[in-house]
Scaffold this motif. Structure first.
Motif, PDB file in Angstrom:
ATOM      1  N   PRO A  81       0.850  -1.191   0.000  1.00  0.00           N
ATOM      2  CA  PRO A  81       0.000   0.000   0.000  1.00  0.00           C
ATOM      3  C   PRO A  81       0.890   1.248   0.000  1.00  0.00           C
ATOM      4  O   PRO A  81       1.785   1.386   0.852  1.00  0.00           O
ATOM      5  CB  PRO A  81      -0.786  -0.110   1.313  1.00  0.00           C
ATOM      6  N   ASN A  83       1.568   5.438   0.015  1.00  0.00           N
ATOM      7  CA  ASN A  83       1.162   6.809   0.273  1.00  0.00           C
ATOM      8  C   ASN A  83       2.149   7.733  -0.429  1.00  0.00           C
ATOM      9  O   ASN A  83       3.337   7.412  -0.548  1.00  0.00           O
ATOM     10  CB  ASN A  83       1.161   7.108   1.770  1.00  0.00           C
ATOM     11  N   SER A  89      -3.453   7.483   1.738  1.00  0.00           N
ATOM     12  CA  SER A  89      -4.664   6.703   1.499  1.00  0.00           C
ATOM     13  C   SER A  89      -4.783   5.543   2.464  1.00  0.00           C
ATOM     14  O   SER A  89      -5.882   5.039   2.700  1.00  0.00           O
ATOM     15  CB  SER A  89      -4.666   6.159   0.064  1.00  0.00           C
ATOM     16  N   PHE A  90      -3.646   5.097   3.014  1.00  0.00           N
ATOM     17  CA  PHE A  90      -3.642   3.870   3.799  1.00  0.00           C
ATOM     18  C   PHE A  90      -3.083   4.087   5.196  1.00  0.00           C
ATOM     19  O   PHE A  90      -2.155   4.873   5.406  1.00  0.00           O
ATOM     20  CB  PHE A  90      -2.805   2.794   3.099  1.00  0.00           C
ATOM     21  N   THR A  91      -3.649   3.357   6.131  1.00  0.00           N
ATOM     22  CA  THR A  91      -3.168   3.324   7.505  1.00  0.00           C
ATOM     23  C   THR A  91      -2.841   1.876   7.857  1.00  0.00           C
ATOM     24  O   THR A  91      -3.257   0.949   7.143  1.00  0.00           O
ATOM     25  CB  THR A  91      -4.254   3.838   8.468  1.00  0.00           C
ATOM     26  N   ASN A  94      -5.811  -0.320   7.699  1.00  0.00           N
ATOM     27  CA  ASN A  94      -6.186  -0.783   6.361  1.00  0.00           C
ATOM     28  C   ASN A  94      -5.468  -2.077   6.012  1.00  0.00           C
ATOM     29  O   ASN A  94      -6.015  -2.940   5.316  1.00  0.00           O
ATOM     30  CB  ASN A  94      -5.848   0.264   5.307  1.00  0.00           C
ATOM     31  N   VAL A  95      -4.230  -2.204   6.468  1.00  0.00           N
ATOM     32  CA  VAL A  95      -3.437  -3.392   6.158  1.00  0.00           C
ATOM     33  C   VAL A  95      -4.094  -4.632   6.755  1.00  0.00           C
ATOM     34  O   VAL A  95      -4.111  -5.702   6.133  1.00  0.00           O
ATOM     35  CB  VAL A  95      -1.989  -3.233   6.660  1.00  0.00           C
ATOM     36  N   PRO A 133       2.032   0.292   5.183  1.00  0.00           N
ATOM     37  CA  PRO A 133       2.053   1.347   4.171  1.00  0.00           C
ATOM     38  C   PRO A 133       3.442   1.978   4.058  1.00  0.00           C
ATOM     39  O   PRO A 133       4.102   2.261   5.059  1.00  0.00           O
ATOM     40  CB  PRO A 133       1.033   2.358   4.696  1.00  0.00           C
ATOM     41  N   HIS A 192      -2.470   2.184  -4.702  1.00  0.00           N
ATOM     42  CA  HIS A 192      -2.731   3.502  -4.139  1.00  0.00           C
ATOM     43  C   HIS A 192      -4.176   3.873  -4.372  1.00  0.00           C
ATOM     44  O   HIS A 192      -4.728   3.599  -5.436  1.00  0.00           O
ATOM     45  CB  HIS A 192      -1.824   4.585  -4.711  1.00  0.00           C
ATOM     46  N   GLY A 193      -4.803   4.494  -3.379  1.00  0.00           N
ATOM     47  CA  GLY A 193      -6.218   4.822  -3.447  1.00  0.00           C
ATOM     48  C   GLY A 193      -6.500   6.116  -4.158  1.00  0.00           C
ATOM     49  O   GLY A 193      -7.642   6.560  -4.215  1.00  0.00           O
ATOM     50  N   LEU A 237      -9.599   0.014  -1.944  1.00  0.00           N
ATOM     51  CA  LEU A 237     -10.207  -0.690  -0.815  1.00  0.00           C
ATOM     52  C   LEU A 237     -11.604  -1.191  -1.151  1.00  0.00           C
ATOM     53  O   LEU A 237     -12.009  -2.263  -0.739  1.00  0.00           O
ATOM     54  CB  LEU A 237     -10.267   0.218   0.415  1.00  0.00           C
TER      55      LEU A 237
END
Length: 495
Positions: A81, A83, A89-91, A94-95, A133, A192-193, A237
Protein backbone atom coordinates in the motif's frame (compact mmCIF):
# COMPACT_ATOMS: atom_id res chain seq x y z
CA UNK A 1 -10.07 -3.08 -17.33
CA UNK A 2 -6.53 -4.31 -17.10
CA UNK A 3 -3.93 -3.00 -19.47
CA UNK A 4 -1.00 -5.22 -20.34
CA UNK A 5 1.58 -2.63 -21.23
CA UNK A 6 4.56 -4.98 -21.45
CA UNK A 7 6.82 -4.50 -24.45
CA UNK A 8 4.35 -2.72 -26.68
CA UNK A 9 6.84 -2.65 -29.52
CA UNK A 10 6.40 -6.34 -30.24
CA UNK A 11 2.70 -5.84 -30.90
CA UNK A 12 3.34 -2.97 -33.31
CA UNK A 13 5.73 -4.88 -35.58
CA UNK A 14 5.31 -7.89 -37.85
CA UNK A 15 6.31 -10.96 -35.87
CA UNK A 16 9.13 -11.72 -38.28
CA UNK A 17 10.79 -8.45 -37.25
CA UNK A 18 9.97 -9.03 -33.60
CA UNK A 19 11.75 -12.37 -33.68
CA UNK A 20 14.96 -10.67 -34.77
CA UNK A 21 14.64 -8.05 -32.05
CA UNK A 22 14.08 -10.70 -29.37
CA UNK A 23 17.49 -12.17 -30.05
CA UNK A 24 19.08 -9.01 -28.69
CA UNK A 25 16.69 -7.99 -25.93
CA UNK A 26 15.50 -11.08 -24.07
CA UNK A 27 15.18 -11.22 -20.31
CA UNK A 28 18.38 -10.15 -18.60
CA UNK A 29 20.45 -12.70 -16.70
CA UNK A 30 22.01 -10.02 -14.52
CA UNK A 31 21.21 -10.06 -10.83
CA UNK A 32 19.30 -7.29 -9.15
CA UNK A 33 20.98 -4.46 -7.29
CA UNK A 34 18.41 -4.74 -4.53
CA UNK A 35 20.07 -5.60 -1.24
CA UNK A 36 18.19 -8.12 0.84
CA UNK A 37 18.29 -8.99 4.54
CA UNK A 38 20.98 -11.50 5.35
CA UNK A 39 19.95 -15.14 5.66
CA UNK A 40 21.90 -18.33 6.00
CA UNK A 41 22.20 -20.71 3.01
CA UNK A 42 20.12 -23.32 4.81
CA UNK A 43 17.27 -20.86 5.34
CA UNK A 44 17.21 -19.93 1.67
CA UNK A 45 17.55 -23.49 0.42
CA UNK A 46 14.74 -24.88 2.54
CA UNK A 47 12.33 -22.13 1.43
CA UNK A 48 13.04 -22.44 -2.30
CA UNK A 49 10.57 -24.48 -4.35
CA UNK A 50 11.52 -26.95 -7.04
CA UNK A 51 11.45 -25.53 -10.60
CA UNK A 52 8.12 -26.04 -12.34
CA UNK A 53 7.73 -26.92 -16.01
CA UNK A 54 6.49 -23.78 -17.82
CA UNK A 55 2.94 -23.93 -19.13
CA UNK A 56 2.26 -23.46 -22.84
CA UNK A 57 0.83 -20.04 -22.01
CA UNK A 58 4.02 -19.04 -20.19
CA UNK A 59 6.10 -20.09 -23.22
CA UNK A 60 3.91 -18.03 -25.55
CA UNK A 61 4.30 -14.94 -23.41
CA UNK A 62 8.04 -15.42 -23.03
CA UNK A 63 8.38 -15.78 -26.81
CA UNK A 64 7.01 -12.24 -27.04
CA UNK A 65 9.46 -10.95 -24.46
CA UNK A 66 6.93 -10.75 -21.63
CA UNK A 67 7.76 -11.81 -18.08
CA UNK A 68 4.93 -13.79 -16.52
CA UNK A 69 4.37 -15.78 -13.36
CA UNK A 70 4.59 -19.58 -13.37
CA UNK A 71 1.12 -21.12 -13.13
CA UNK A 72 2.13 -23.95 -10.79
CA UNK A 73 4.05 -24.21 -7.55
CA UNK A 74 4.41 -21.61 -4.82
CA UNK A 75 4.48 -18.00 -5.98
CA UNK A 76 5.50 -15.28 -3.55
CA UNK A 77 3.54 -12.04 -3.82
CA UNK A 78 4.12 -8.79 -1.96
CA UNK A 79 1.36 -6.18 -1.95
CA UNK A 80 2.53 -2.71 -1.00
CA UNK A 81 0.00 0.00 0.00
CA UNK A 82 1.51 3.32 -1.12
CA UNK A 83 1.16 6.81 0.27
CA UNK A 84 2.55 9.90 -1.45
CA UNK A 85 4.25 12.64 0.55
CA UNK A 86 1.13 14.79 0.19
CA UNK A 87 -1.56 12.08 0.16
CA UNK A 88 -2.17 9.31 2.68
CA UNK A 89 -4.66 6.70 1.50
CA UNK A 90 -3.64 3.87 3.80
CA UNK A 91 -3.17 3.32 7.50
CA UNK A 92 -1.88 0.25 9.37
CA UNK A 93 -5.53 -0.56 10.12
CA UNK A 94 -6.19 -0.78 6.36
CA UNK A 95 -3.44 -3.39 6.16
CA UNK A 96 -5.34 -5.65 8.58
CA UNK A 97 -8.37 -5.43 6.29
CA UNK A 98 -6.23 -6.23 3.25
CA UNK A 99 -4.58 -9.19 4.93
CA UNK A 100 -8.00 -10.69 5.56
CA UNK A 101 -8.99 -10.14 1.95
CA UNK A 102 -5.75 -11.67 0.73
CA UNK A 103 -5.45 -14.76 2.90
CA UNK A 104 -8.05 -14.70 5.66
CA UNK A 105 -10.77 -17.29 6.00
CA UNK A 106 -13.38 -14.62 6.77
CA UNK A 107 -13.08 -12.91 3.39
CA UNK A 108 -16.26 -12.94 1.32
CA UNK A 109 -16.88 -14.48 -1.09
CA UNK A 110 -13.27 -15.73 -0.93
CA UNK A 111 -9.76 -14.54 -0.21
CA UNK A 112 -7.31 -14.09 -3.08
CA UNK A 113 -5.22 -17.05 -1.89
CA UNK A 114 -8.21 -19.38 -1.48
CA UNK A 115 -9.57 -18.29 -4.87
CA UNK A 116 -6.43 -19.36 -6.73
CA UNK A 117 -6.09 -22.54 -4.68
CA UNK A 118 -9.60 -23.58 -5.70
CA UNK A 119 -9.42 -22.32 -9.31
CA UNK A 120 -6.13 -24.13 -9.95
CA UNK A 121 -7.15 -27.38 -8.23
CA UNK A 122 -4.33 -26.81 -5.76
CA UNK A 123 -1.60 -26.48 -8.41
CA UNK A 124 -1.01 -22.74 -7.97
CA UNK A 125 -0.06 -21.80 -4.40
CA UNK A 126 -0.20 -18.04 -4.05
CA UNK A 127 1.64 -16.90 -0.92
CA UNK A 128 0.64 -13.27 -0.27
CA UNK A 129 2.11 -10.85 2.24
CA UNK A 130 0.91 -7.27 2.69
CA UNK A 131 3.46 -4.71 3.80
CA UNK A 132 2.82 -1.83 6.13
CA UNK A 133 2.05 1.35 4.17
CA UNK A 134 5.14 2.85 2.55
CA UNK A 135 5.38 6.60 1.90
CA UNK A 136 7.11 7.83 -1.23
CA UNK A 137 9.19 11.01 -0.86
CA UNK A 138 7.60 12.38 -4.05
CA UNK A 139 4.21 14.05 -4.12
CA UNK A 140 1.32 12.71 -6.17
CA UNK A 141 1.71 15.33 -8.89
CA UNK A 142 5.31 14.31 -9.58
CA UNK A 143 4.41 10.62 -9.82
CA UNK A 144 1.37 11.23 -12.02
CA UNK A 145 3.33 13.51 -14.33
CA UNK A 146 6.04 10.84 -14.70
CA UNK A 147 3.48 8.17 -15.51
CA UNK A 148 1.57 10.43 -17.89
CA UNK A 149 4.76 11.34 -19.80
CA UNK A 150 5.89 7.74 -20.37
CA UNK A 151 3.87 5.17 -18.50
CA UNK A 152 6.18 2.18 -19.08
CA UNK A 153 9.40 3.87 -17.98
CA UNK A 154 7.62 5.77 -15.20
CA UNK A 155 6.12 2.57 -13.81
CA UNK A 156 9.43 0.74 -14.08
CA UNK A 157 11.15 3.47 -12.07
CA UNK A 158 8.34 3.44 -9.50
CA UNK A 159 8.52 -0.35 -9.10
CA UNK A 160 12.28 -0.14 -8.60
CA UNK A 161 11.93 2.64 -6.04
CA UNK A 162 9.28 0.80 -4.03
CA UNK A 163 11.26 -2.46 -4.15
CA UNK A 164 14.24 -0.71 -2.61
CA UNK A 165 12.07 0.97 0.04
CA UNK A 166 10.49 -2.37 0.88
CA UNK A 167 13.84 -4.05 1.43
CA UNK A 168 15.11 -1.10 3.47
CA UNK A 169 12.01 -1.30 5.68
CA UNK A 170 13.20 -4.75 6.89
CA UNK A 171 9.62 -5.93 7.37
CA UNK A 172 10.31 -9.33 5.80
CA UNK A 173 12.97 -11.95 5.48
CA UNK A 174 14.37 -12.47 2.00
CA UNK A 175 12.58 -15.80 1.65
CA UNK A 176 9.23 -14.03 2.22
CA UNK A 177 9.43 -12.38 -1.20
CA UNK A 178 12.28 -14.03 -3.12
CA UNK A 179 11.23 -17.65 -3.52
CA UNK A 180 13.67 -18.49 -6.33
CA UNK A 181 16.69 -16.84 -4.72
CA UNK A 182 17.66 -14.59 -7.63
CA UNK A 183 17.85 -11.42 -5.54
CA UNK A 184 14.60 -10.02 -6.92
CA UNK A 185 11.12 -9.72 -5.48
CA UNK A 186 9.13 -12.43 -7.25
CA UNK A 187 5.84 -10.59 -7.62
CA UNK A 188 5.24 -6.97 -6.58
CA UNK A 189 1.85 -5.23 -6.62
CA UNK A 190 1.64 -1.53 -5.77
CA UNK A 191 -1.64 -0.07 -4.51
CA UNK A 192 -2.73 3.50 -4.14
CA UNK A 193 -6.22 4.82 -3.45
CA UNK A 194 -5.70 8.04 -5.43
CA UNK A 195 -7.77 9.25 -7.15
CA UNK A 196 -10.79 8.36 -5.05
CA UNK A 197 -14.01 7.80 -6.98
CA UNK A 198 -17.15 9.61 -5.88
CA UNK A 199 -18.95 9.65 -9.21
CA UNK A 200 -16.38 12.03 -10.63
CA UNK A 201 -12.60 12.46 -10.46
CA UNK A 202 -11.53 14.47 -7.44
CA UNK A 203 -8.43 16.20 -8.76
CA UNK A 204 -8.26 19.99 -8.99
CA UNK A 205 -8.29 20.44 -12.76
CA UNK A 206 -9.70 19.01 -15.97
CA UNK A 207 -6.20 18.00 -17.06
CA UNK A 208 -5.64 16.32 -13.71
CA UNK A 209 -8.93 14.46 -14.01
CA UNK A 210 -7.91 13.19 -17.45
CA UNK A 211 -4.54 11.97 -16.19
CA UNK A 212 -6.15 10.37 -13.13
CA UNK A 213 -8.76 8.56 -15.20
CA UNK A 214 -6.06 7.13 -17.46
CA UNK A 215 -4.31 5.69 -14.42
CA UNK A 216 -7.37 3.99 -12.99
CA UNK A 217 -6.29 0.65 -14.41
CA UNK A 218 -4.52 -2.51 -13.36
CA UNK A 219 -1.26 -2.28 -15.29
CA UNK A 220 1.65 -4.69 -15.59
CA UNK A 221 5.17 -3.30 -15.78
CA UNK A 222 8.80 -4.38 -15.80
CA UNK A 223 11.39 -3.75 -13.11
CA UNK A 224 15.05 -4.42 -12.46
CA UNK A 225 14.25 -5.30 -8.86
CA UNK A 226 11.18 -7.52 -9.29
CA UNK A 227 10.42 -10.46 -11.55
CA UNK A 228 7.11 -8.84 -12.44
CA UNK A 229 5.20 -5.91 -11.02
CA UNK A 230 1.84 -4.17 -11.25
CA UNK A 231 0.23 -0.84 -10.44
CA UNK A 232 -3.35 -0.71 -9.13
CA UNK A 233 -4.80 2.70 -8.33
CA UNK A 234 -8.10 4.31 -7.49
CA UNK A 235 -10.48 3.19 -4.74
CA UNK A 236 -8.47 0.07 -4.09
CA UNK A 237 -10.21 -0.69 -0.82
CA UNK A 238 -13.72 -0.80 -2.24
CA UNK A 239 -13.28 -0.66 -6.03
CA UNK A 240 -16.66 1.05 -6.18
CA UNK A 241 -16.13 2.41 -9.68
CA UNK A 242 -15.30 -1.05 -10.95
CA UNK A 243 -18.53 -2.50 -9.55
CA UNK A 244 -16.48 -5.43 -8.30
CA UNK A 245 -14.85 -6.44 -5.06
CA UNK A 246 -11.35 -5.39 -4.14
CA UNK A 247 -10.33 -9.05 -4.20
CA UNK A 248 -11.46 -9.28 -7.82
CA UNK A 249 -9.23 -6.39 -8.85
CA UNK A 250 -6.23 -8.15 -7.33
CA UNK A 251 -7.30 -11.48 -8.85
CA UNK A 252 -7.54 -9.82 -12.26
CA UNK A 253 -4.11 -8.26 -11.79
CA UNK A 254 -2.56 -11.63 -10.92
CA UNK A 255 -4.41 -13.15 -13.90
CA UNK A 256 -2.64 -10.59 -16.10
CA UNK A 257 0.65 -11.45 -14.41
CA UNK A 258 0.04 -15.09 -15.36
CA UNK A 259 -0.32 -14.00 -18.99
CA UNK A 260 -4.00 -14.94 -19.32
CA UNK A 261 -5.43 -13.31 -22.47
CA UNK A 262 -8.09 -10.62 -22.27
CA UNK A 263 -11.56 -12.13 -22.62
CA UNK A 264 -13.45 -8.84 -22.83
CA UNK A 265 -14.19 -6.75 -25.89
CA UNK A 266 -13.45 -3.18 -24.89
CA UNK A 267 -12.48 -1.95 -28.35
CA UNK A 268 -15.41 -3.00 -30.53
CA UNK A 269 -15.11 -3.57 -34.24
CA UNK A 270 -14.18 -0.93 -36.81
CA UNK A 271 -17.73 0.39 -36.52
CA UNK A 272 -17.51 0.65 -32.74
CA UNK A 273 -19.72 -2.35 -31.99
CA UNK A 274 -18.61 -4.15 -28.82
CA UNK A 275 -19.32 -7.81 -28.09
CA UNK A 276 -19.86 -9.84 -24.93
CA UNK A 277 -18.00 -13.09 -25.74
CA UNK A 278 -18.39 -14.51 -22.22
CA UNK A 279 -21.67 -12.84 -21.33
CA UNK A 280 -20.32 -11.19 -18.16
CA UNK A 281 -19.87 -14.48 -16.34
CA UNK A 282 -16.08 -14.54 -15.99
CA UNK A 283 -13.62 -13.08 -13.49
CA UNK A 284 -11.83 -11.36 -16.39
CA UNK A 285 -14.96 -9.23 -16.76
CA UNK A 286 -14.80 -8.05 -13.14
CA UNK A 287 -17.35 -10.58 -11.91
CA UNK A 288 -17.29 -12.73 -8.78
CA UNK A 289 -16.75 -15.89 -10.77
CA UNK A 290 -14.37 -18.73 -11.52
CA UNK A 291 -11.89 -18.70 -14.39
CA UNK A 292 -13.38 -19.96 -17.64
CA UNK A 293 -12.24 -23.48 -18.66
CA UNK A 294 -10.12 -22.24 -21.57
CA UNK A 295 -8.01 -20.06 -19.24
CA UNK A 296 -7.54 -23.08 -16.95
CA UNK A 297 -6.55 -25.24 -19.93
CA UNK A 298 -3.94 -22.66 -20.98
CA UNK A 299 -2.54 -22.50 -17.45
CA UNK A 300 -2.36 -26.28 -17.09
CA UNK A 301 -4.95 -26.33 -14.31
CA UNK A 302 -7.29 -28.73 -16.11
CA UNK A 303 -6.82 -31.53 -18.63
CA UNK A 304 -10.13 -31.83 -20.47
CA UNK A 305 -11.79 -35.16 -21.14
CA UNK A 306 -11.70 -35.35 -24.95
CA UNK A 307 -14.30 -36.88 -27.26
CA UNK A 308 -13.65 -36.82 -31.02
CA UNK A 309 -16.38 -37.63 -33.53
CA UNK A 310 -14.13 -39.70 -35.81
CA UNK A 311 -13.10 -41.94 -32.88
CA UNK A 312 -16.57 -42.52 -31.45
CA UNK A 313 -18.85 -45.36 -32.49
CA UNK A 314 -22.41 -45.03 -31.29
CA UNK A 315 -22.60 -43.12 -28.03
CA UNK A 316 -20.76 -42.56 -24.79
CA UNK A 317 -21.65 -40.97 -21.47
CA UNK A 318 -19.37 -38.46 -19.79
CA UNK A 319 -19.82 -37.49 -16.16
CA UNK A 320 -19.01 -33.80 -15.79
CA UNK A 321 -17.94 -32.74 -12.31
CA UNK A 322 -18.42 -29.29 -10.80
CA UNK A 323 -14.69 -28.78 -10.22
CA UNK A 324 -11.33 -30.53 -10.31
CA UNK A 325 -10.65 -33.59 -12.43
CA UNK A 326 -13.42 -34.26 -14.92
CA UNK A 327 -14.74 -30.68 -14.83
CA UNK A 328 -14.08 -29.90 -18.52
CA UNK A 329 -15.05 -31.70 -21.72
CA UNK A 330 -13.40 -31.08 -25.10
CA UNK A 331 -15.39 -31.84 -28.27
CA UNK A 332 -14.08 -31.74 -31.83
CA UNK A 333 -14.53 -33.54 -35.18
CA UNK A 334 -11.06 -35.08 -34.83
CA UNK A 335 -8.12 -34.94 -32.47
CA UNK A 336 -6.86 -31.47 -31.71
CA UNK A 337 -4.31 -30.12 -29.32
CA UNK A 338 -4.45 -27.02 -27.19
CA UNK A 339 -4.01 -24.82 -30.27
CA UNK A 340 -6.88 -25.36 -32.68
CA UNK A 341 -10.67 -25.16 -32.97
CA UNK A 342 -12.88 -27.07 -30.57
CA UNK A 343 -15.64 -26.80 -28.00
CA UNK A 344 -15.06 -26.76 -24.25
CA UNK A 345 -17.98 -27.73 -22.03
CA UNK A 346 -18.31 -27.13 -18.29
CA UNK A 347 -20.88 -27.04 -15.51
CA UNK A 348 -21.73 -23.79 -13.76
CA UNK A 349 -23.71 -23.63 -10.54
CA UNK A 350 -24.24 -21.05 -7.78
CA UNK A 351 -21.65 -22.84 -5.66
CA UNK A 352 -17.91 -22.65 -5.12
CA UNK A 353 -16.22 -19.71 -6.84
CA UNK A 354 -19.43 -18.99 -8.78
CA UNK A 355 -21.65 -18.75 -5.73
CA UNK A 356 -21.87 -14.96 -5.98
CA UNK A 357 -22.37 -14.95 -9.74
CA UNK A 358 -25.39 -14.34 -11.97
CA UNK A 359 -26.81 -17.88 -12.04
CA UNK A 360 -29.51 -19.19 -9.73
CA UNK A 361 -29.44 -22.86 -10.75
CA UNK A 362 -26.94 -25.26 -12.35
CA UNK A 363 -26.52 -25.39 -16.11
CA UNK A 364 -24.08 -26.55 -18.79
CA UNK A 365 -22.02 -24.08 -20.84
CA UNK A 366 -20.60 -24.63 -24.33
CA UNK A 367 -17.60 -22.51 -25.29
CA UNK A 368 -16.32 -22.14 -28.85
CA UNK A 369 -12.49 -21.92 -28.88
CA UNK A 370 -10.33 -20.80 -31.80
CA UNK A 371 -6.87 -20.87 -30.27
CA UNK A 372 -4.83 -21.23 -33.44
CA UNK A 373 -1.49 -19.46 -33.14
CA UNK A 374 0.25 -17.11 -35.48
CA UNK A 375 4.02 -17.66 -35.61
CA UNK A 376 6.64 -15.26 -36.90
CA UNK A 377 10.33 -15.47 -37.73
CA UNK A 378 12.77 -14.76 -40.50
CA UNK A 379 10.67 -16.77 -42.96
CA UNK A 380 7.52 -14.71 -42.40
CA UNK A 381 4.20 -15.08 -40.67
CA UNK A 382 1.79 -18.02 -40.69
CA UNK A 383 -1.08 -19.72 -38.86
CA UNK A 384 0.18 -22.65 -36.83
CA UNK A 385 -2.02 -25.16 -34.98
CA UNK A 386 0.85 -27.47 -34.02
CA UNK A 387 3.66 -25.16 -32.90
CA UNK A 388 7.01 -25.89 -31.31
CA UNK A 389 7.01 -23.32 -28.54
CA UNK A 390 10.72 -23.90 -27.91
CA UNK A 391 11.80 -23.08 -31.46
CA UNK A 392 12.84 -19.51 -30.70
CA UNK A 393 10.06 -18.02 -32.81
CA UNK A 394 7.47 -15.48 -31.70
CA UNK A 395 4.02 -16.98 -31.06
CA UNK A 396 0.70 -15.29 -30.40
CA UNK A 397 -3.00 -16.11 -30.63
CA UNK A 398 -4.19 -15.32 -34.13
CA UNK A 399 -7.62 -14.26 -32.87
CA UNK A 400 -8.82 -12.22 -29.92
CA UNK A 401 -12.00 -11.48 -28.01
CA UNK A 402 -11.61 -7.89 -29.14
CA UNK A 403 -13.78 -6.77 -32.04
CA UNK A 404 -10.59 -6.03 -33.96
CA UNK A 405 -8.03 -8.45 -35.30
CA UNK A 406 -4.58 -6.93 -34.93
CA UNK A 407 -3.12 -9.47 -37.37
CA UNK A 408 -5.60 -8.89 -40.19
CA UNK A 409 -3.03 -6.61 -41.86
CA UNK A 410 -0.70 -9.59 -42.15
CA UNK A 411 -3.14 -11.85 -43.98
CA UNK A 412 -4.94 -13.60 -41.09
CA UNK A 413 -8.50 -14.04 -42.39
CA UNK A 414 -11.62 -13.29 -40.41
CA UNK A 415 -12.18 -11.73 -37.02
CA UNK A 416 -13.27 -14.66 -34.86
CA UNK A 417 -13.19 -14.61 -31.06
CA UNK A 418 -10.53 -16.56 -29.24
CA UNK A 419 -13.05 -17.77 -26.64
CA UNK A 420 -16.82 -17.26 -26.60
CA UNK A 421 -19.92 -18.69 -25.01
CA UNK A 422 -22.70 -20.16 -27.17
CA UNK A 423 -26.17 -18.97 -26.19
CA UNK A 424 -28.53 -21.93 -25.83
CA UNK A 425 -31.52 -19.84 -26.95
CA UNK A 426 -30.00 -19.19 -30.37
CA UNK A 427 -31.01 -15.52 -30.11
CA UNK A 428 -27.40 -14.41 -29.59
CA UNK A 429 -25.62 -17.45 -30.90
CA UNK A 430 -22.02 -16.27 -30.59
CA UNK A 431 -22.54 -13.71 -27.81
CA UNK A 432 -22.10 -11.08 -30.51
CA UNK A 433 -24.38 -8.61 -28.69
CA UNK A 434 -23.99 -6.96 -25.33
CA UNK A 435 -26.14 -9.08 -23.04
CA UNK A 436 -25.54 -10.58 -19.63
CA UNK A 437 -26.26 -14.28 -19.44
CA UNK A 438 -28.95 -15.65 -17.15
CA UNK A 439 -30.05 -19.21 -16.39
CA UNK A 440 -32.16 -19.14 -19.57
CA UNK A 441 -29.05 -18.95 -21.75
CA UNK A 442 -27.55 -22.18 -20.38
CA UNK A 443 -28.23 -25.79 -21.40
CA UNK A 444 -30.35 -27.75 -18.94
CA UNK A 445 -31.61 -31.27 -18.41
CA UNK A 446 -33.12 -32.66 -21.61
CA UNK A 447 -31.54 -30.03 -23.90
CA UNK A 448 -29.52 -31.36 -26.83
CA UNK A 449 -26.59 -29.55 -28.43
CA UNK A 450 -26.66 -30.61 -32.08
CA UNK A 451 -30.28 -31.75 -31.93
CA UNK A 452 -32.47 -31.64 -35.02
CA UNK A 453 -35.03 -29.27 -33.49
CA UNK A 454 -32.61 -26.42 -32.94
CA UNK A 455 -32.28 -23.11 -34.67
CA UNK A 456 -31.84 -23.05 -38.48
CA UNK A 457 -29.22 -25.75 -38.35
CA UNK A 458 -26.83 -23.67 -36.27
CA UNK A 459 -26.38 -26.15 -33.44
CA UNK A 460 -27.62 -29.08 -35.49
CA UNK A 461 -24.51 -29.12 -37.66
CA UNK A 462 -22.01 -27.01 -35.77
CA UNK A 463 -18.94 -26.29 -37.89
CA UNK A 464 -15.40 -25.15 -37.26
CA UNK A 465 -14.13 -22.41 -39.51
CA UNK A 466 -14.02 -19.73 -36.88
CA UNK A 467 -17.64 -18.56 -37.12
CA UNK A 468 -19.55 -21.86 -37.25
CA UNK A 469 -21.01 -21.94 -40.75
CA UNK A 470 -18.44 -23.61 -43.03
CA UNK A 471 -15.67 -26.12 -42.53
CA UNK A 472 -15.58 -29.42 -40.67
CA UNK A 473 -18.81 -30.36 -38.89
CA UNK A 474 -18.71 -31.40 -35.25
CA UNK A 475 -20.56 -34.63 -36.04
CA UNK A 476 -21.81 -35.13 -32.47
CA UNK A 477 -24.90 -34.48 -30.41
CA UNK A 478 -24.72 -33.84 -26.66
CA UNK A 479 -27.79 -34.46 -24.53
CA UNK A 480 -27.87 -33.09 -21.01
CA UNK A 481 -28.95 -35.95 -18.77
CA UNK A 482 -29.06 -35.66 -14.99
CA UNK A 483 -27.98 -32.23 -13.73
CA UNK A 484 -27.19 -30.91 -10.27
CA UNK A 485 -24.80 -28.52 -8.57
CA UNK A 486 -22.41 -31.43 -8.07
CA UNK A 487 -22.27 -32.72 -11.64
CA UNK A 488 -23.96 -33.50 -14.92
CA UNK A 489 -24.34 -36.58 -17.07
CA UNK A 490 -23.75 -35.88 -20.79
CA UNK A 491 -24.82 -38.42 -23.44
CA UNK A 492 -22.65 -37.93 -26.54
CA UNK A 493 -23.74 -39.57 -29.80
CA UNK A 494 -21.96 -39.88 -33.13
CA UNK A 495 -24.13 -38.62 -36.01
Amino acid sequence: MSNKSKNHGFLCLPLAVSALILAGCGPSDSTSSVSTPESTPSETETSRPEPVEPSALMKIEESKGNSVLPSAGTVKTVIVPLNFSNLNSFTPLNVLTMEGQMSGTSARPYSVESYFAEASNGLFDLDVVVSLPLTLPEDSGTILASLAADFDSGLSALLDEVAELLVESKQFEESDYDGDGDGKIDNLILLHGYPEWNGYWTTDSEAGDSDAASLFVNTIGSSDNAEIGAWVSGSVLTAAAQESTYQNRIIRTISDMLGVPEFQDTTGDINGNARAPLGYTDVSEGMSADFNPFAKYLLGWVEPTAVYADELEGETTVELTASGEGSTLLLAPSETGLFGEYLLVDLVAPTGLDRSGVFQSPGVRFYKIDSRLISGGEDGLYLNSDPDLDDGRVHDFAFTNSGRNIYSAYGVPGNFPLCELLDSTGANRHMANLIQLTDANLFHEGDVFGGESEFAGFYEDFRFDGNGFDGAALGLTVEIGSLSSDGASLIITRK
